[in-house]
Design a protein around this motif. Structure first.
Motif, PDB file in Angstrom:
ATOM      1  N   ILE A 183       0.835  -1.208   0.000  1.00  0.00           N
ATOM      2  CA  ILE A 183       0.000   0.000   0.000  1.00  0.00           C
ATOM      3  C   ILE A 183       0.868   1.256   0.000  1.00  0.00           C
ATOM      4  O   ILE A 183       0.649   2.182  -0.790  1.00  0.00           O
ATOM      5  CB  ILE A 183      -0.946   0.021   1.219  1.00  0.00           C
ATOM      6  N   PHE A 184       1.883   1.285   0.873  1.00  0.00           N
ATOM      7  CA  PHE A 184       2.679   2.508   1.049  1.00  0.00           C
ATOM      8  C   PHE A 184       4.031   2.465   0.348  1.00  0.00           C
ATOM      9  O   PHE A 184       4.768   3.448   0.355  1.00  0.00           O
ATOM     10  CB  PHE A 184       2.883   2.785   2.547  1.00  0.00           C
ATOM     11  N   GLY A 185       4.376   1.318  -0.251  1.00  0.00           N
ATOM     12  CA  GLY A 185       5.619   1.233  -1.005  1.00  0.00           C
ATOM     13  C   GLY A 185       6.859   1.206  -0.130  1.00  0.00           C
ATOM     14  O   GLY A 185       7.758   2.046  -0.289  1.00  0.00           O
ATOM     15  N   LEU A 186       6.926   0.261   0.790  1.00  0.00           N
ATOM     16  CA  LEU A 186       8.084   0.165   1.669  1.00  0.00           C
ATOM     17  C   LEU A 186       9.227  -0.567   0.961  1.00  0.00           C
ATOM     18  O   LEU A 186       9.000  -1.488   0.178  1.00  0.00           O
ATOM     19  CB  LEU A 186       7.708  -0.579   2.956  1.00  0.00           C
ATOM     20  N   GLY A 187      10.455  -0.155   1.268  1.00  0.00           N
ATOM     21  CA  GLY A 187      11.625  -0.795   0.674  1.00  0.00           C
ATOM     22  C   GLY A 187      11.638  -0.640  -0.839  1.00  0.00           C
ATOM     23  O   GLY A 187      11.354   0.443  -1.374  1.00  0.00           O
ATOM     24  N   PRO A 188      11.930  -1.750  -1.552  1.00  0.00           N
ATOM     25  CA  PRO A 188      12.028  -1.658  -3.018  1.00  0.00           C
ATOM     26  C   PRO A 188      10.672  -1.662  -3.727  1.00  0.00           C
ATOM     27  O   PRO A 188      10.612  -1.546  -4.949  1.00  0.00           O
ATOM     28  CB  PRO A 188      12.820  -2.925  -3.382  1.00  0.00           C
ATOM     29  N   PHE A 189       9.581  -1.808  -2.990  1.00  0.00           N
ATOM     30  CA  PHE A 189       8.270  -1.942  -3.602  1.00  0.00           C
ATOM     31  C   PHE A 189       7.650  -0.571  -3.893  1.00  0.00           C
ATOM     32  O   PHE A 189       7.792   0.362  -3.098  1.00  0.00           O
ATOM     33  CB  PHE A 189       7.332  -2.740  -2.688  1.00  0.00           C
ATOM     34  N   PRO A 190       6.965  -0.441  -5.028  1.00  0.00           N
ATOM     35  CA  PRO A 190       6.312   0.840  -5.358  1.00  0.00           C
ATOM     36  C   PRO A 190       5.061   1.057  -4.505  1.00  0.00           C
ATOM     37  O   PRO A 190       4.446   0.098  -4.034  1.00  0.00           O
ATOM     38  CB  PRO A 190       5.927   0.666  -6.833  1.00  0.00           C
ATOM     39  N   GLU A 191       4.681   2.309  -4.316  1.00  0.00           N
ATOM     40  CA  GLU A 191       3.451   2.639  -3.592  1.00  0.00           C
ATOM     41  C   GLU A 191       2.258   2.335  -4.497  1.00  0.00           C
ATOM     42  O   GLU A 191       2.098   2.928  -5.562  1.00  0.00           O
ATOM     43  CB  GLU A 191       3.456   4.111  -3.183  1.00  0.00           C
ATOM     44  N   MET A 192       1.392   1.415  -4.082  1.00  0.00           N
ATOM     45  CA  MET A 192       0.283   0.971  -4.921  1.00  0.00           C
ATOM     46  C   MET A 192      -1.087   1.397  -4.400  1.00  0.00           C
ATOM     47  O   MET A 192      -2.094   1.189  -5.071  1.00  0.00           O
ATOM     48  CB  MET A 192       0.317  -0.552  -5.063  1.00  0.00           C
ATOM     49  N   GLY A 193      -1.153   1.939  -3.186  1.00  0.00           N
ATOM     50  CA  GLY A 193      -2.434   2.380  -2.652  1.00  0.00           C
ATOM     51  C   GLY A 193      -3.414   1.222  -2.486  1.00  0.00           C
ATOM     52  O   GLY A 193      -3.039   0.127  -2.071  1.00  0.00           O
ATOM     53  N   ILE A 194      -4.662   1.453  -2.875  1.00  0.00           N
ATOM     54  CA  ILE A 194      -5.691   0.425  -2.675  1.00  0.00           C
ATOM     55  C   ILE A 194      -5.443  -0.806  -3.543  1.00  0.00           C
ATOM     56  O   ILE A 194      -5.848  -1.914  -3.188  1.00  0.00           O
ATOM     57  CB  ILE A 194      -7.099   1.020  -2.926  1.00  0.00           C
ATOM     58  N   SER A 195      -4.729  -0.632  -4.666  1.00  0.00           N
ATOM     59  CA  SER A 195      -4.343  -1.802  -5.481  1.00  0.00           C
ATOM     60  C   SER A 195      -3.428  -2.730  -4.688  1.00  0.00           C
ATOM     61  O   SER A 195      -3.500  -3.955  -4.814  1.00  0.00           O
ATOM     62  CB  SER A 195      -3.615  -1.350  -6.757  1.00  0.00           C
TER      63      SER A 195
END
Length: 449
Positions: A183-195
């Protein structure tokens, strides 16, 4: 594998052995529901409202796949109790295939109806857009859900509750960890929100199914064999599975109809009331899911003993289930009466919404304790293969009594009348449930078991 321990060991010991793993799993599942909603609420109040509006259709998917799984569970347990191995094996194989077909139909159907469904309750395009984003991802995993739940009910039917617990815990914990990450894009992951919330839910379900498959293909000793070689549908077995499964599906689907009906009433007052109803249904899972864990542990026991003709044990199993469920729901009543503010504060910082929610929790929770009778009676009837009487109880709880009561009381007292309709319905249904159960569970000669 010999299953006679189900009719030989003391009932209390068996209930604890069968139910505790399910209660633990359901509590973690409940925690996931609350944590998931908590993180979505951090996105925006619109996102939480969208989640509340999608919930009834999500519940419909669960209703179909779990409800039919209850049919699988009851038929397997009954035939094992009657020492009919061939029919128990057939129930497992046919149930698995049919639930996959259900998942395929649900994927296509739910994605198609969501735009029109959301517009029934809101004209806010931002809420609709968030709802569609979330639902399209979640419903893409319907086949995975169907497969996982079919395996869950097969393992539970033969008393393998520890396997079921491990699978559910793995999925829920995975979901809880992935929620903030995606949801918030922690670390290497993108912020995706409700997706991200939707994807975390789907990946958790994939892990649950993977655990079942690992146990199964590594040679878990099951008293039933699932063989698809030379598979063909047997009409009599399909009728038996659907005869129990359809009433169970309707039992579980009725809350979706109820929530949609109540949303339509509450939307006429304010969108805040819709949000509060959604929050309530998230919070109440922390009570009703553990109570459902007791029922899940009870179903194979009561079905096996019924098939084996142990009617005195059937009565003892029912009474023990009722006692455990009542204890859980009593704790819930105390929490909602004493701590409604902090509970609502998990999902909204809006003072007016919190005020509405505090009032709702205190009123609705009056009906928790009486509802233990309905929960235990309906679950026991499903385990005994008596789907229609179980459905009658659910119709009272979710349709026949509560919707007219909510509509009528709202005309007199405003939106508060909807909250009062809950406890009034639970009290009346509890009384009716006792009569329905006692009338339905009788020997052929007419004497009570």
């Amino acid at each position: 594998m010999e299953q006679t321990y189900m009719k030989e060991q003391p009932v209390l010991k068996l209930m604890l052995r069968m139910s505790l793993p399910m209660v633990i799993s359901m509590m973690v599942n409940s925690l996931y529901n609350i944590v998931d909603s908590f993180f979505v609420a951090q996105i925006s109040e619109d996102a939480m409202t969208a989640l509340s509006l999608v919930y009834p259709v999500q519940n419909l998917v669960n209703a179909v796949t779990i409800g039919f799984g209850i049919g699988i569970n009851a038929v397997i347990a009954f035939h094992l109790g009657a020492q009919d191995q061939k029919k128990a094996d057939s129930a497992a194989a046919q149930g698995l295939v049919l639930n996959v077909l259900h998942g395929l139909i649900l994927t296509a159907g739910c994605i198609l109806i969501m735009p029109a469904f959301l517009r029934l309750f809101t004209a806010d395009e931002a809420v609709i857009s968030l709802g569609l984003t979330y639902s399209n991802i979640v419903f893409a995993f319907s086949v995975i859900i169907a497969l996982g739940l079919a395996f869950e009910k097969i393992f539970q039917a033969v008393g393998k509750m520890a396997v079921s617990m491990a699978a559910m815990l793995a999925g829920c914990i995975c979901n809880i960890i992935l929620d903030p990450v995606l949801i918030f894009g922690l670390g290497p992951f993108p912020e995706m929100g409700i997706s991200g919330a939707a994807l975390a839910t789907g990946l958790g379900q994939v892990l649950t199914l993977a655990v079942y498959l690992v146990y199964y293909f590594r040679g878990a000793l099951l008293p039933v064999r699932i063989s698809l070689r030379g598979f063909s549908f047997q009409k009599d077995m399909c009728l038996r599975l659907y005869g129990i499964g359809i009433p169970a599906i309707l039992n579980l689907a009725l809350p979706s109809l109820l929530i949609s009906a109540l949303n339509s009433i509450l939307a006429g007052y304010s969108q805040a009331y819709v949000l509060v109803l959604g929050v309530y249904y998230k919070l109440q899972t922390f009570l009703y899911l553990p109570a459902n864990g007791i029922v899940q542990g009870m179903r194979p026991l009561i079905g096996y003993n019924f098939g084996a003709g142990e009617f005195r044990r059937v009565r003892s199993i029912y009474n023990t289930t009722l006692t455990f469920a009542a204890a859980i729901l009593f704790v819930g009543t105390v929490l909602c009466q004493l701590l409604p503010g902090p509970l609502m504060g998990l999902f909204t910082a809006n003072p007016s919404t919190t005020t509405i929610g505090v009032q709702a929790l205190r009123i609705i929770s009056i009906g928790f304790l009486p509802s233990a009778i309905s929960v235990a009676s309906s679950g026991a009837l499903e385990g005994l293969g008596k789907g229609v009487p179980s459905l009658l109880i659910s119709l009272c709880r979710y349709l026949v009594l509560i919707i007219p009561a909510a509509f009528g009381l709202s005309l007199v007292t405003g939106a508060t009348g909807v909250w009062h309709a809950f406890w009034i319905t639970e009290l009346i249904t509890a009384i009716l449930s006792l009569f329905i159960y006692r009338f339905s569970v009788r020997p052929e000669g007419g004497k009570r078991r």
